[in-house]
Design an enzyme around this catalytic site. Structure first.
Site, PDB file in Angstrom:
ATOM      1  N   SER A  23      39.242  35.998  42.397  1.00 55.11           N
ATOM      2  CA  SER A  23      39.508  36.991  41.357  1.00 55.11           C
ATOM      3  C   SER A  23      38.417  36.964  40.287  1.00 55.11           C
ATOM      4  CB  SER A  23      40.863  36.727  40.709  1.00 55.11           C
ATOM      5  OG  SER A  23      41.919  36.898  41.625  1.00 55.11           O
ATOM      6  N   HIS A  49      41.208  39.974  33.888  1.00 54.97           N
ATOM      7  CA  HIS A  49      42.084  39.470  34.949  1.00 54.97           C
ATOM      8  C   HIS A  49      43.543  39.816  34.662  1.00 54.97           C
ATOM      9  CE1 HIS A  49      44.352  36.116  36.991  1.00 54.97           C
ATOM     10  NE2 HIS A  49      43.648  36.585  37.999  1.00 54.97           N
TER      11      HIS A  49
END
Length: 215
Positions: A23, A49
């Site tokens: 990620s 995020h």
């Protein structure tokens, strides 16, 4: 179909550490982070995020010295005053470097009565209970634009100065305007995201990143 049968058909990554690694690698590869100082970049990546939108990088704004001021305040044990329970619950207490108190007063009965008396939101009224704790505190507004507007009014009324304001109120009424007012009337270090975007998850992400670096 049984649960076991569905599990055999679905292919997805299950390793939490690898999910995090990929990620953050994706964010760093796709988001434009060039304008951030290294200590700001780490926080911006966490905020991206939290919302899943790399384009939000263009709207994340740090005042000069905001990260340094926030880390110092956390190390010194500053309380974190939150406008919503969601935000308060999103802060990872184990990461806080000095057993920092996390405070949310929205459920205090006095907030509800003040909101009725002043014809305002409970989020804004809850800030009246912060006045004797604002000086040197970290303020986190992740939900209500009215809370940020009221915070700015209070700071104009009394001499208290927080160490840092993390402001990411979200919505279509007042969110962009309240954050613009914070930037325009800058008298306290801040981290914010301009426009309508925001939310408690983004504020919590910023605080968790600050706390990790303050250890």
């Amino acid at each position: 179909m049984s649960t076991a049968g569905l599990r055999n058909r679905l292919t997805y990554l299950r390793d939490g550490a690898e999910i995090y690694r990929r990620s953050f690698a994706t964010i760093r590869a796709e988001a434009d982070l060039a304008r951030f100082a290294p200590e700001e970049e780490r926080i911006a990546v966490r905020m991206i995020h939290a919302c899943g939108m790399i384009e939000i990088a263009a709207d994340i704004d740090f005042s000069d010295g905001a990260v340094r001021c926030g880390r110092k305040a956390l190390r010194q044990g500053a309380p974190i005053l939150c406008d919503s329970k969601m935000l308060a619950c999103g802060i990872i207490a184990a990461r806080l470097p000095n057993h920092n108190e996390i405070v949310c007063t929205i459920d205090n009965p006095a907030a509800a009565s003040t909101a009725r008396e002043r014809a305002t939101t409970r989020s804004a009224a809850a800030l009246e209970l912060w006045k004797d704790r604002l000086d040197g505190a970290i303020i986190a507004i992740g939900n209500a634009p009215t809370a940020l507007f009221r915070l700015l009014e209070i700071l104009d009324e009394i001499p208290a100065r927080p160490a840092l304001i993390v402001a990411t109120p979200v919505g279509f009424v007042g969110a962009a305007e309240s954050k613009a007012a914070l930037v325009a009337n800058f008298c306290v270090p801040f981290i914010t995201v301009k426009g309508r975007m925001g939310g408690s998850a983004m504020a919590a992400a910023a605080l968790n990143a600050l706390a990790s670096d303050a250890e």
